[in-house]
Design a protein around this motif. Structure first.
Motif, PDB file in Angstrom:
ATOM      1  N   VAL A 269      -1.247  33.664 -10.398  1.00  0.00           N
ATOM      2  CA  VAL A 269      -0.748  32.300 -10.398  1.00  0.00           C
ATOM      3  C   VAL A 269      -1.561  31.422 -11.341  1.00  0.00           C
ATOM      4  CG1 VAL A 269       0.139  32.478  -8.037  1.00  0.00           C
ATOM      5  CG2 VAL A 269      -2.199  31.635  -8.433  1.00  0.00           C
ATOM      6  N   ALA A 270      -0.981  30.278 -11.675  1.00  0.00           N
ATOM      7  CA  ALA A 270      -1.661  29.253 -12.465  1.00  0.00           C
ATOM      8  C   ALA A 270      -1.676  27.963 -11.666  1.00  0.00           C
ATOM      9  CB  ALA A 270      -0.943  29.034 -13.800  1.00  0.00           C
ATOM     10  N   ALA A 271      -2.618  27.073 -12.002  1.00  0.00           N
ATOM     11  CA  ALA A 271      -2.702  25.804 -11.291  1.00  0.00           C
ATOM     12  C   ALA A 271      -3.609  24.851 -12.045  1.00  0.00           C
ATOM     13  CB  ALA A 271      -3.230  26.003  -9.869  1.00  0.00           C
ATOM     14  N   VAL A 272      -3.537  23.580 -11.666  1.00  0.00           N
ATOM     15  CA  VAL A 272      -4.531  22.601 -12.085  1.00  0.00           C
ATOM     16  C   VAL A 272      -5.210  22.098 -10.813  1.00  0.00           C
ATOM     17  CG1 VAL A 272      -2.861  20.682 -12.118  1.00  0.00           C
ATOM     18  CG2 VAL A 272      -5.010  20.485 -13.364  1.00  0.00           C
ATOM     19  N   GLN A 273      -6.531  22.085 -10.840  1.00  0.00           N
ATOM     20  CA  GLN A 273      -7.329  21.617  -9.704  1.00  0.00           C
ATOM     21  C   GLN A 273      -7.605  20.133  -9.914  1.00  0.00           C
ATOM     22  OE1 GLN A 273     -11.647  22.364  -9.389  1.00  0.00           O
ATOM     23  NE2 GLN A 273     -11.183  23.591  -7.583  1.00  0.00           N
TER      24      GLN A 273
ATOM     25  N   LEU B 118      -7.748  26.403  -4.193  1.00  0.00           N
ATOM     26  CA  LEU B 118      -6.767  25.370  -4.511  1.00  0.00           C
ATOM     27  C   LEU B 118      -5.742  25.237  -3.393  1.00  0.00           C
ATOM     28  CD1 LEU B 118      -6.983  27.200  -7.537  1.00  0.00           C
ATOM     29  CD2 LEU B 118      -6.340  24.869  -8.142  1.00  0.00           C
ATOM     30  N   PRO B 119      -5.125  24.051  -3.244  1.00  0.00           N
ATOM     31  CA  PRO B 119      -4.009  23.913  -2.317  1.00  0.00           C
ATOM     32  C   PRO B 119      -2.852  24.802  -2.747  1.00  0.00           C
ATOM     33  CG  PRO B 119      -4.840  21.760  -2.998  1.00  0.00           C
ATOM     34  CD  PRO B 119      -5.471  22.769  -3.897  1.00  0.00           C
ATOM     35  N   ALA B 120      -2.217  25.449  -1.785  1.00  0.00           N
ATOM     36  CA  ALA B 120      -1.141  26.382  -2.116  1.00  0.00           C
ATOM     37  C   ALA B 120       0.012  25.700  -2.846  1.00  0.00           C
ATOM     38  CB  ALA B 120      -0.629  27.050  -0.847  1.00  0.00           C
ATOM     39  N   GLU B 121       0.250  24.411  -2.570  1.00  0.00           N
ATOM     40  CA  GLU B 121       1.414  23.757  -3.164  1.00  0.00           C
ATOM     41  C   GLU B 121       1.250  23.443  -4.644  1.00  0.00           C
ATOM     42  OE1 GLU B 121      -0.902  20.216  -1.323  1.00  0.00           O
ATOM     43  OE2 GLU B 121      -0.389  22.271  -0.728  1.00  0.00           O
ATOM     44  N   VAL B 122       0.039  23.601  -5.202  1.00  0.00           N
ATOM     45  CA  VAL B 122      -0.140  23.280  -6.621  1.00  0.00           C
ATOM     46  C   VAL B 122      -0.087  24.515  -7.508  1.00  0.00           C
ATOM     47  CG1 VAL B 122      -1.564  21.295  -5.990  1.00  0.00           C
ATOM     48  CG2 VAL B 122      -2.681  23.411  -6.736  1.00  0.00           C
TER      49      VAL B 122
ATOM     50  N   ALA C  96      -3.629  32.715 -22.556  1.00  0.00           N
ATOM     51  CA  ALA C  96      -2.726  31.706 -23.101  1.00  0.00           C
ATOM     52  C   ALA C  96      -2.181  30.809 -21.997  1.00  0.00           C
ATOM     53  CB  ALA C  96      -1.584  32.385 -23.851  1.00  0.00           C
ATOM     54  N   ALA C  97      -1.796  31.400 -20.874  1.00  0.00           N
ATOM     55  CA  ALA C  97      -1.223  30.618 -19.775  1.00  0.00           C
ATOM     56  C   ALA C  97      -2.209  29.606 -19.217  1.00  0.00           C
ATOM     57  CB  ALA C  97      -0.739  31.550 -18.673  1.00  0.00           C
ATOM     58  N   ALA C  98      -3.507  29.903 -19.301  1.00  0.00           N
ATOM     59  CA  ALA C  98      -4.521  28.994 -18.766  1.00  0.00           C
ATOM     60  C   ALA C  98      -4.613  27.692 -19.545  1.00  0.00           C
ATOM     61  CB  ALA C  98      -5.882  29.686 -18.747  1.00  0.00           C
ATOM     62  N   THR C  99      -4.069  27.638 -20.758  1.00  0.00           N
ATOM     63  CA  THR C  99      -4.095  26.403 -21.542  1.00  0.00           C
ATOM     64  C   THR C  99      -2.992  25.433 -21.141  1.00  0.00           C
ATOM     65  OG1 THR C  99      -2.629  27.231 -23.298  1.00  0.00           O
ATOM     66  CG2 THR C  99      -4.989  27.704 -23.513  1.00  0.00           C
ATOM     67  N   LEU C 100      -2.099  25.859 -20.256  1.00  0.00           N
ATOM     68  CA  LEU C 100      -0.894  25.086 -19.955  1.00  0.00           C
ATOM     69  C   LEU C 100      -1.031  24.056 -18.841  1.00  0.00           C
ATOM     70  CD1 LEU C 100       2.274  24.837 -20.442  1.00  0.00           C
ATOM     71  CD2 LEU C 100       2.497  26.483 -18.590  1.00  0.00           C
ATOM     72  N   PRO C 101      -1.611  24.384 -17.669  1.00  0.00           N
ATOM     73  CA  PRO C 101      -1.437  23.511 -16.499  1.00  0.00           C
ATOM     74  C   PRO C 101      -1.847  22.052 -16.686  1.00  0.00           C
ATOM     75  CG  PRO C 101      -2.271  25.639 -15.813  1.00  0.00           C
ATOM     76  CD  PRO C 101      -2.327  25.619 -17.314  1.00  0.00           C
ATOM     77  N   MET C 102      -3.104  21.790 -16.984  1.00  0.00           N
ATOM     78  CA  MET C 102      -3.559  20.398 -17.062  1.00  0.00           C
ATOM     79  C   MET C 102      -2.892  19.635 -18.197  1.00  0.00           C
ATOM     80  SD  MET C 102      -7.392  18.842 -17.359  1.00  0.00           S
ATOM     81  CE  MET C 102      -7.643  17.081 -17.219  1.00  0.00           C
ATOM     82  N   ASN C 103      -2.807  20.265 -19.350  1.00  0.00           N
ATOM     83  CA  ASN C 103      -2.292  19.556 -20.522  1.00  0.00           C
ATOM     84  C   ASN C 103      -0.802  19.281 -20.427  1.00  0.00           C
ATOM     85  OD1 ASN C 103      -4.763  19.386 -22.265  1.00  0.00           O
ATOM     86  ND2 ASN C 103      -4.719  21.585 -21.908  1.00  0.00           N
TER      87      ASN C 103
ATOM     88  N   ALA D  72      -1.923   4.208 -17.161  1.00  0.00           N
ATOM     89  CA  ALA D  72      -2.600   5.437 -17.569  1.00  0.00           C
ATOM     90  C   ALA D  72      -2.357   6.510 -16.519  1.00  0.00           C
ATOM     91  CB  ALA D  72      -4.091   5.208 -17.762  1.00  0.00           C
ATOM     92  N   VAL D  73      -2.228   7.730 -16.972  1.00  0.00           N
ATOM     93  CA  VAL D  73      -1.938   8.853 -16.085  1.00  0.00           C
ATOM     94  C   VAL D  73      -3.231   9.433 -15.514  1.00  0.00           C
ATOM     95  CG1 VAL D  73      -1.922  10.511 -18.009  1.00  0.00           C
ATOM     96  CG2 VAL D  73      -0.755  11.081 -15.879  1.00  0.00           C
ATOM     97  N   GLN D  74      -3.196   9.778 -14.242  1.00  0.00           N
ATOM     98  CA  GLN D  74      -4.258  10.553 -13.605  1.00  0.00           C
ATOM     99  C   GLN D  74      -3.587  11.803 -13.045  1.00  0.00           C
ATOM    100  OE1 GLN D  74      -7.051   8.297 -11.401  1.00  0.00           O
ATOM    101  NE2 GLN D  74      -7.989  10.063 -10.405  1.00  0.00           N
ATOM    102  N   VAL D  75      -3.785  12.913 -13.709  1.00  0.00           N
ATOM    103  CA  VAL D  75      -2.997  14.110 -13.423  1.00  0.00           C
ATOM    104  C   VAL D  75      -3.200  14.600 -11.999  1.00  0.00           C
ATOM    105  CG1 VAL D  75      -4.738  15.756 -14.238  1.00  0.00           C
ATOM    106  CG2 VAL D  75      -2.306  16.362 -14.353  1.00  0.00           C
ATOM    107  N   VAL D  76      -2.101  15.062 -11.386  1.00  0.00           N
ATOM    108  CA  VAL D  76      -2.147  15.673 -10.056  1.00  0.00           C
ATOM    109  C   VAL D  76      -1.440  17.014 -10.119  1.00  0.00           C
ATOM    110  CG1 VAL D  76      -2.259  13.489  -8.807  1.00  0.00           C
ATOM    111  CG2 VAL D  76      -0.030  14.490  -9.319  1.00  0.00           C
ATOM    112  N   GLY D  77      -1.872  17.940  -9.280  1.00  0.00           N
ATOM    113  CA  GLY D  77      -1.249  19.250  -9.242  1.00  0.00           C
ATOM    114  C   GLY D  77       0.194  19.169  -8.790  1.00  0.00           C
ATOM    115  N   ASP D  78       1.041  20.040  -9.351  1.00  0.00           N
ATOM    116  CA  ASP D  78       2.470  20.046  -9.033  1.00  0.00           C
ATOM    117  C   ASP D  78       2.996  21.454  -9.299  1.00  0.00           C
ATOM    118  OD1 ASP D  78       5.263  19.801  -9.016  1.00  0.00           O
ATOM    119  OD2 ASP D  78       5.225  17.775  -9.828  1.00  0.00           O
ATOM    120  N   GLY D  79       3.007  22.290  -8.255  1.00  0.00           N
ATOM    121  CA  GLY D  79       3.409  23.681  -8.408  1.00  0.00           C
ATOM    122  C   GLY D  79       4.809  23.874  -8.949  1.00  0.00           C
ATOM    123  N   PRO D  80       5.826  23.207  -8.374  1.00  0.00           N
ATOM    124  CA  PRO D  80       7.193  23.417  -8.876  1.00  0.00           C
ATOM    125  C   PRO D  80       7.365  23.013 -10.338  1.00  0.00           C
ATOM    126  CG  PRO D  80       7.243  22.478  -6.674  1.00  0.00           C
ATOM    127  CD  PRO D  80       5.813  22.438  -7.114  1.00  0.00           C
ATOM    128  N   ARG D  81       6.767  21.899 -10.713  1.00  0.00           N
ATOM    129  CA  ARG D  81       6.892  21.457 -12.104  1.00  0.00           C
ATOM    130  C   ARG D  81       6.136  22.398 -13.041  1.00  0.00           C
ATOM    131  NH1 ARG D  81       6.297  15.047 -13.779  1.00  0.00           N
ATOM    132  NH2 ARG D  81       8.061  15.032 -15.238  1.00  0.00           N
TER     133      ARG D  81
END
Length: 295
Positions: A83-87, A104-108, A120-127, A240-249
């Motif tokens: 899985v991938a996620a942003v903490q 991490l929370p399961a929902e993210v 490569a996939a690890a560069t995706l979540p936060m950005n 300004a954005v403060q990123v939050v985890g979002d598993g479905p997105r």
């Protein structure tokens, strides 16, 4: 376990810390790849901005791809899933994703498609989530003219694709050497600000009030530094954005990467012993793609 932290003297170091355990609703990942981002390099100044500096080591890392090795009560995800996620626990955390294990929370979390490489996939979540949530703040696209600064960077590159999908008329502001990349997304390219041309700005380069010249009166501004938001003027709406985890997105964005619509750019990979060197390199800016820790 090994983990990368920022010490009180702002030094980036690899240290030994206790391995975390998942609580209810959480998963424990054995990290396969984790990205270092600019926020990790500037964590000490961010702590001071938010009044959180306590002189303790701070765990670094937000993005992660890893294998689920343990789940807490109430979690239906399967052990062994990749899985991938942003903490998104904020900057004052004892352990981040630049570590051998991460909780991490399961929902993210979102399952990584088989065809995607973990690095490569690890560069995706936060950005990608920062780009999407920052664009959300600008309201409906409806053919409005949008300028994206830092368009060739990690956040800006994802924003170019997402903004066009939303229906904005997109122009990317970047160096002349990045013109081909910007245009490859279908966006227009600009190397300089033009006065009053745009309805909205997504300021991925954190130019701040300097970019207001490109906005019409009453336009909209979305930045990426919650602690450094420019003062509004001329009726311009400022957020300004403060990123939050979002598993479905995130799952949706991983599918876009799998299809090739998102380009995943890796500057290089590194081990724990190179963490300080890579952090110093990142602090100098100008990176195209992200550096990824491989434990």
């Amino acid at each position: 376990m090994k983990a990368v932290v920022s010490q009180a003297n702002d030094a980036t170091e690899s240290v030994e810390i206790p391995r975390p355990t998942p609580d209810a609703g959480e998963v424990l990942l054995k990290v396969q790849a984790a990205t270092i981002n600019p926020v990790d390099v500037h964590v000490r100044s961010l702590l001071k901005t938010f009044g959180l500096e306590q002189g303790q080591p701070v765990g670094l890392g937000w993005d992660v791809v890893g294998e689920i090795v343990e789940v807490g009560p109430g979690v239906s995800l399967e052990v062994g899933s990749r899985v991938a996620a942003v903490q998104s626990d904020g900057v004052a955390k004892s352990s981040g994703t630049l570590a051998e294990y991460a909780v991490l929370p399961a929902e993210v979390v979102a399952e990584v498609p088989v065809s995607l490489d973990s690095i490569a996939a690890a560069t995706l979540p936060m950005n990608s989530l920062t780009a999407a949530q920052g664009l959300d703040l600008l309201g409906e696209a409806a053919g409005r003219k949008l300028l994206i600064t830092g368009a060739a960077g990690a956040v800006g590159g994802f924003a170019l694709v997402l903004a066009r999908r939303l229906g904005f008329k997109v122009t990317g502001l970047a160096r002349a050497s990045d013109a081909d990349f910007v245009r490859s997304t279908g966006a227009s390219f600009s190397a300089a600000l033009t006065e009053g041309e745009f309805d909205a700005v997504f300021d991925a380069a954190s130019l701040g009030s300097a970019v207001f010249v490109a906005l019409r009166d009453g336009g909209a501004y979305s930045g990426v530094q919650p602690g450094n938001v420019p003062t509004a003027e001329r009726g311009i709406g400022v957020q300004a954005v403060q990123v939050v985890g979002d598993g479905p997105r995130l799952a949706e964005f991983l599918r876009l990467a799998e299809s090739g619509e998102f380009e995943l750019r890796v500057a290089g990979s590194f081990g724990f012993e190179q963490a300080a060197e890579v952090a110093n390199r990142l602090s100098r800016g100008g990176q195209r793609g992200r550096w990824v820790l491989v434990p």
